[in-house]
Structures are given as C-alpha cells and as structure tokens.
Design an enzyme around this catalytic site. Structure first.
Site, PDB file in Angstrom:
ATOM      1  N   PRO A 233      40.774  37.510 -77.200  1.00  0.00           N
ATOM      2  CA  PRO A 233      40.583  38.894 -76.415  1.00  0.00           C
ATOM      3  C   PRO A 233      41.275  39.918 -77.181  1.00  0.00           C
ATOM      4  O   PRO A 233      42.617  39.685 -77.491  1.00  0.00           O
ATOM      5  CB  PRO A 233      40.916  38.480 -75.047  1.00  0.00           C
ATOM      6  CG  PRO A 233      40.947  37.052 -74.929  1.00  0.00           C
ATOM      7  CD  PRO A 233      41.391  36.461 -76.157  1.00  0.00           C
ATOM      8  N   GLY A 234      40.882  41.006 -77.585  1.00  0.00           N
ATOM      9  CA  GLY A 234      41.787  42.368 -77.818  1.00  0.00           C
ATOM     10  C   GLY A 234      41.599  42.576 -79.368  1.00  0.00           C
ATOM     11  O   GLY A 234      42.426  43.206 -79.589  1.00  0.00           O
ATOM     12  N   THR A 235      41.005  41.447 -80.057  1.00  0.00           N
ATOM     13  CA  THR A 235      41.232  41.675 -81.293  1.00  0.00           C
ATOM     14  C   THR A 235      40.080  42.612 -81.883  1.00  0.00           C
ATOM     15  O   THR A 235      40.274  42.851 -83.415  1.00  0.00           O
ATOM     16  CB  THR A 235      41.051  40.266 -82.106  1.00  0.00           C
ATOM     17  OG1 THR A 235      39.669  39.645 -81.665  1.00  0.00           O
ATOM     18  CG2 THR A 235      42.314  39.396 -81.720  1.00  0.00           C
ATOM     19  N   GLY A 236      39.211  43.120 -81.291  1.00  0.00           N
ATOM     20  CA  GLY A 236      38.500  44.239 -82.047  1.00  0.00           C
ATOM     21  C   GLY A 236      37.070  43.812 -82.420  1.00  0.00           C
ATOM     22  O   GLY A 236      36.285  44.595 -83.368  1.00  0.00           O
ATOM     23  N   THR A 238      34.283  44.143 -80.597  1.00  0.00           N
ATOM     24  CA  THR A 238      33.159  45.156 -80.088  1.00  0.00           C
ATOM     25  C   THR A 238      33.384  46.291 -80.972  1.00  0.00           C
ATOM     26  O   THR A 238      32.419  46.844 -81.475  1.00  0.00           O
ATOM     27  CB  THR A 238      33.589  45.492 -78.736  1.00  0.00           C
ATOM     28  OG1 THR A 238      33.343  44.199 -77.866  1.00  0.00           O
ATOM     29  CG2 THR A 238      32.429  46.408 -78.128  1.00  0.00           C
ATOM     30  N   HIS A 454      72.669  30.115 -68.313  1.00  0.00           N
ATOM     31  CA  HIS A 454      71.620  29.836 -68.672  1.00  0.00           C
ATOM     32  C   HIS A 454      71.027  30.662 -69.978  1.00  0.00           C
ATOM     33  O   HIS A 454      70.687  29.997 -70.895  1.00  0.00           O
ATOM     34  CB  HIS A 454      70.376  30.036 -67.554  1.00  0.00           C
ATOM     35  CG  HIS A 454      69.223  29.422 -67.848  1.00  0.00           C
ATOM     36  ND1 HIS A 454      68.706  28.125 -67.439  1.00  0.00           N
ATOM     37  CD2 HIS A 454      68.163  30.059 -68.567  1.00  0.00           C
ATOM     38  CE1 HIS A 454      67.534  27.962 -67.753  1.00  0.00           C
ATOM     39  NE2 HIS A 454      67.146  29.223 -68.578  1.00  0.00           N
ATOM     40  N   GLU A 455      71.062  31.937 -69.681  1.00  0.00           N
ATOM     41  CA  GLU A 455      70.469  32.706 -70.941  1.00  0.00           C
ATOM     42  C   GLU A 455      71.496  32.481 -72.312  1.00  0.00           C
ATOM     43  O   GLU A 455      71.179  32.795 -73.367  1.00  0.00           O
ATOM     44  CB  GLU A 455      70.450  34.221 -70.631  1.00  0.00           C
ATOM     45  CG  GLU A 455      69.494  34.323 -69.381  1.00  0.00           C
ATOM     46  CD  GLU A 455      68.041  34.084 -69.635  1.00  0.00           C
ATOM     47  OE1 GLU A 455      67.699  34.050 -71.008  1.00  0.00           O
ATOM     48  OE2 GLU A 455      67.535  33.647 -68.578  1.00  0.00           O
ATOM     49  N   HIS A 458      70.683  29.583 -74.091  1.00  0.00           N
ATOM     50  CA  HIS A 458      69.496  29.483 -75.131  1.00  0.00           C
ATOM     51  C   HIS A 458      70.022  30.400 -76.262  1.00  0.00           C
ATOM     52  O   HIS A 458      69.490  30.040 -77.237  1.00  0.00           O
ATOM     53  CB  HIS A 458      68.419  30.694 -74.296  1.00  0.00           C
ATOM     54  CG  HIS A 458      67.418  29.895 -73.358  1.00  0.00           C
ATOM     55  ND1 HIS A 458      66.737  28.986 -73.563  1.00  0.00           N
ATOM     56  CD2 HIS A 458      67.376  30.108 -71.900  1.00  0.00           C
ATOM     57  CE1 HIS A 458      66.167  28.350 -72.461  1.00  0.00           C
ATOM     58  NE2 HIS A 458      66.614  29.231 -71.372  1.00  0.00           N
TER      59      HIS A 458
END
Length: 637
Positions: A233-236, A238, A454-455, A458
C-alpha cells in the site's frame, strides 16, 4: 465556449417535470382561494338578521345548497362581527367572503334575497355552480406526494441521482466508472511520478501502443490485454495508472473493485458489460480497476460464506469481457492490488493480465526524488538536505513520505516558524513511527529507571554487535503505546544472512536481558520485543530454511492456498521440532545478550543514568561512554 458546445452540454433533468406538476397543483389550490382568510360558518337565522339590518353587501349561492356572504365595510366595525379578522395574511383589508352557510329551503332563501334587493338592503346576489375538480386534486395531493417520494427513492437506489443512465429509473446495472477526459481531466504524467523507474519502464510499452497502435499491429503483434500493478500500500500504483492515461492522452475509466458489488443479483455482471461497452465506444482507452481483489478472488475458496455467487458471476463476466473483445479495439485494462496471491488463476493467465508489474517500496535514491516532489509546495529553509531525509526514512512508501512532509509543516506551524527545517522532519518521522509524545503520563521513579535500563540494554547490545542496525537515538519519553523507544537506521539489504538475523534478534532481546542483569528480574515491558523475535525465529525455521535441524525446507505458500487448508503441511513430530528450534534460537540470543551486558554492566548503568537525566540520548552519547564503534561503516553509500 461556442453555442453548439453549450447545447451539447445541456442535460434534461426529469425532476423538472415533477416541479412543474407541483407548481400547477399549487396554483390551482391558490386559485380556489378568493382570499387568504378562511370565512366563518354561520346559520340561516343569523344571516337573515344581518340581511334585515342592511349589513350584507352581496351573496354568492353555490349549487342552491350553500352560500358565501360578503359584508359591507361599515358592518365589519360593529360589535357583532368583532371576531372576524379585519386583514388577511397579506396585510390587505379582508374583503370577504366573511361567512359561509348551508341553505335549507332554497325558495325561501331566494325570496328573502329578492326582498332585500328591492329594499336596497343588499347590493347584489348571484347563483353559481362550483366545480369539485379542484377539491378532487387537493384530496389526491398526498397520494401524488407519496408516488413522487417513491420515484425519488428508486432513483437514489439505482444511482440515478448521480446523473447516470440518462434519467432512467432503473439504471442500477450501469457502470459507476468515472471518466477522466484526456483533454481536461488527466494532467498527471510520468514526470509527476517520482521513483518507480522499473515500473515506468515496463509500462512505457503500453503508452507507446496507445499512442501508435498501428506500429505494432502492422507486424502482426497482438496488443497486451491488461497489466496488473502489484505492490505494498502507498507505493503509487493508482498514480502510475493515471500517469499512463496522461502520457497516452486517451480517455481513462477509473473505478474500484467494490463498485461492481451491489445487493441486487446480476448487477455486478451488468456493470462489467456496460463498462467495457463505454470503453470500446471511446477507444483507444484505459480501464483502471483499483483493488481488483474485491471481485477477483479465487473462486471456490470462500465456501463458508454462502453468498459468493454474485461475486463469482461478476468475475466470470470480467474474464469473458477481457478475453472477448478483439485486439483492434485498443482497450487496455490496468488493475492494482496489494494481494496478488488471492487472485483467481484464470484472471492471471496470458491473454488477460498479460504482465504483472511489481511496484516495490522506494529505495534511498527514489525516496530522495519523492521528497523533492512533496517538498515543492512547502516553505522550507535554504539548503535542506534531501539526502539526509531519504536516509532517515528506510522502508517508507511514497504515501508515508507525503505524510512526513505534511506533518513536518504542521509541526513547524505549531512552533510558529516561518519555514520548515531539518528538526521538523525528524520530529515528523518520530511522530509517525512512534506516535505522539505523552509527557503527562505518570511514571514512578522505579518504573522510570526500569524503562531506562531496558532501553539502554537495547542500545548497548546493538552497539556491541557488528550486524545490528546502527543506533540513531534512544528515548524514555512515552510515545503511543510504548513507554520508551530506540531508533535505528537499518541497512537496506537485498538478502539477509543468518548471522545478521541473529545479531538483530540479540539486540532486540537486549532490553529484557538488561532488566535481568541489573534487577535480577524481568517485566512485561518486553512484549513487543518478544513478538518481533518470535516472528523472526519462526521465519528462519519455517520460511527461509535457515535451521540446521530442519534443513533446506520451507512451509511458506506464496499462492495463499495454505490459508484455506485445515491441516498443517507437516506432522505433529515436525511441529514439535519447529517449536523447540524457535525456542532454542530465541533463548540462545537472550543468553548471548546477558553475557554481553554482564561484561559491560558499569557502562550499561552509566548510560541509563544519562538517559534518566536527559530523557533522550543520541549516538554521540554512546560514543562518549563506549568509544568509537569498532565496525562502524557508512551506510547507504
């Protein structure tokens, strides 16, 4: 515009007829009212009193059974007539009739009138025969209104209210496709479509044919019947179809797959026939069906619904029309879908949708071009680096980039800026990816430290691993549903190797591992992390064949057939092995993360303290604590 053009554009509206009929009835009702004041009823005896007193001006007798009485102006001032209104609704003097009465014996009544006329107590009297036609029409008016309302509702249900069908009542089978005229409506060309170089190159041949079909047919070649645009979706998709119509300068019929679906049986097939009929009349032309999977799903798959016959009839008619018209009609069907795997095989065969054009997510170079298109209308600062913006938006579609530009403009306006700058775009990306900041969320100090650990976990693990995505920033400000977040800039790889996937999984498990190392306990804050690594591990084992125990085997079905099967494509023993291997992969990376964090526990806690103090830390803060990343490399070069 010439007079001929104006005459051709004139469209007759059937509701004018209803308006004229209504106006006639209203005029007839008005004509039946001599004044806008209803006369009062009286008795014969009281009338004789008014007559003998010389208060009556004239009398009109209808059908010898009723009469209207007009009083003299001076009589209206007397007390006996004080209840009569002196003026009508139009603020004019009430000239009558003032009273009405039923006549008992018409001979006696006429004798009384004759006597009064001879004595000059009355000016005149007259006999008339009233027609009941007006009363009949007024009594029929409610029925006429009901019939008119029914016709209106039928036209609304049949789509006639939209102006289709030439004013016919039952035009529900007409196509709802919107026609874009090539001279006025279709303004989009390939220059307006940034990126999509591969798709534009493939579709260029369709444009060439529509411009000069004879060039191909003279050599005996057959023109492709259709092209299917497939992609996320949204890749152009249309937009690309509109650009084809704009480049080819031909009429463009646009509609959605759901426009064929209706509550009435047989409507979908009828609309398909009407659509292709209109397209042939205006050939060369393009039919564009967006979201074709609404009617093009594989037949016989949804056996539980019991109501898919209408959709299948529509699909059958579409297959017939695409295979039915000749090669010289110059009508090409373009369609777009996000779910090519669920489409019927008959729709995908050669001779119908001859080619599939995959419209993929834009790469970094194409994202830069898309940014340049959407930055055009914005008031931006001088020297805005579009290369930097393209690097900050990996995995974004064209629609996502348009949303980033719009959100950046809104953020700049919110801060009363005169131009959109780089920070506004970064804030817009954070807003779209992570959600809105929730600075008023109540978090206890213990919870805040747990989130920071926690962060920081990461960030630490990803910093230590070669194939983990480079860190951009870490925050403990709640966004959306998350209490904290870490932003990475993943490398855009075409293929992924097992060690790269394992490093990413290890970095994802770094948050929970940090809680275990520092607090010797774990929490529910790692839900999204666990979901992510479980999907990655399952893909390694069951999709990509990257597990040594199961070997080079995949249970992925690209055709989508497996979605409708009751049984799994593997035995219970294999299912047990899959579960064990998934758990083993995740646990091994969890233990790996714990080991890395135990070796760097002091740096982990120092990073968490900085994070609690600043709430947001960037790559530079990690370099101050950990030093330069040993395997740092420039990404996207």
């Amino acid at each position: 515009m010439s007079k001929e053009t104006k005459q051709n554009n004139f469209k007759f509206n059937p509701w004018w007829i209803y308006g004229v009929i209504g106006a006639i009835f209203f005029a007839m009702w008005i004509s039946g009212q001599s004044r806008w004041v209803e006369p009062q009823k009286t008795t014969v005896s009281k009338f004789y009193e008014y007559l003998d007193a010389g208060q009556v001006d004239k009398v009109i007798v209808y059908n010898k059974n009723s009469a209207e009485v007009f009083l003299k102006p001076e009589a209206l001032k007397q007390k006996v007539h004080e209840k009569l209104p002196k003026k009508d609704l139009l603020n004019n003097p009430n000239l009558g009739p003032h009273y009405t009465l039923e006549i008992g014996n018409d001979e006696i009544f006429q004798n009384k009138l004759d006597e009064a006329l001879k004595a000059k107590r009355i000016t005149t009297y007259d006999y008339k025969t009233s027609s009941d036609f007006t009363d009949l029409l007024i009594s029929l008016l409610p029925i006429i209104i009901l019939v008119g309302f029914w016709l209106f509702m039928m036209r609304r249900m049949s789509g006639g209210g939209a102006g289709g069908g030439g004013g016919q009542i039952f035009n529900i089978g007409r196509s709802r496709a919107k026609l874009f005229d090539e001279k006025t409506d279709v303004k989009v060309t390939f220059k307006d479509v940034a990126g999509l170089e591969g798709a534009k190159e493939e579709i260029q041949e369709i444009v060439e044919f529509l411009r000069n079909p004879k060039k191909y047919t003279d050599l005996g070649g057959k023109i492709p019947k259709g092209a299917l645009l497939v992609g996320p979706p949204g890749t152009g998709k249309t937009l690309l179809a509109k650009a084809v119509a704009g480049e080819a300068q031909v009429p463009f019929f646009s509609l959605s797959g759901s426009d064929f679906v209706e509550m009435f049986v047989g409507v979908g097939a009828s609309r398909v026939r009407d659509l292709f009929k209109q397209a042939k009349e205006k050939s060369p032309s393009i039919i564009f069906i967006d979201e074709i999977d609404a009617v093009g799903r594989a037949r016989g798959k949804s056996n539980f619904s019991g109501s898919n016959d209408e959709r299948e009839n529509t699909l059958n008619q579409l297959l017939t029309e695409m295979d039915g018209f000749g090669t010289n009609t110059s009508v090409i069907v373009l369609a777009a879908t996000n779910r090519a795997d669920v489409l019927d095989k008959a729709l995908m065969r050669a001779g119908r949708f001859d080619r599939q054009i995959y419209v993929d997510l834009p790469d970094i170079r194409e994202r830069k071009q898309i940014f340049e298109v959407h930055l055009g209308p914005l008031k931006k600062v001088e020297g805005l680096d579009t290369d930097f913006l393209a690097k900050q938006t990996p995995g974004f579609s064209g629609a996502d980039i348009a949303n980033v530009c719009n959100e950046a403009a809104l953020i700049a306006a919110r801060h009363n800026k005169t131009a959109v700058d780089k920070q506004d775009f970064l804030d817009a990306v954070d807003r779209i990816v992570g959600g809105l900041e929730k600075k008023n969320k109540i978090i206890t100090p213990d919870e805040k430290r747990a989130i920071a650990i926690h962060e920081a976990g990461h960030a630490t693990v990803s910093w230590m691993l070669e194939h983990a995505a480079p860190l951009v920033k870490v925050t403990i400000v709640p966004r959306g549903q998350s209490l904290g977040a870490a932003w990475y800039l993943p490398e855009e790889r075409q293929i992924v190797r097992p060690n790269q996937m394992l490093d990413e999984m290890c970095a994802t498990m770094g948050g929970r591992a940090a809680e275990k190392v520092v607090f010797d306990t774990i929490s529910t804050g790692a839900l999204s992390d666990l979901e992510k690594v479980t999907k990655q591990a399952r893909a390694m084992v069951t999709v990509y064949g990257l597990n040594d125990k199961l070997g080079n085997i995949t249970y992925y079905d690209s055709s989508g057939q497996a979605d409708y099967n009751f049984s799994k494509p593997y035995s219970e023993e294999t299912a047990k092995t899959i579960d064990e291997e998934i758990s083993s992969i995740i646990e091994s990376q969890y233990q790996r993360a714990i080991k890395l964090l135990e070796e760097n526990k002091d740096k982990l806690e120092k990073l968490a303290d900085v994070l609690i103090e600043k709430e947001v830390i960037f790559k530079d803060d990690l370099e101050n604590i950990f030093g330069k990343r040993p395997f740092e490399k420039e990404v996207f070069e």
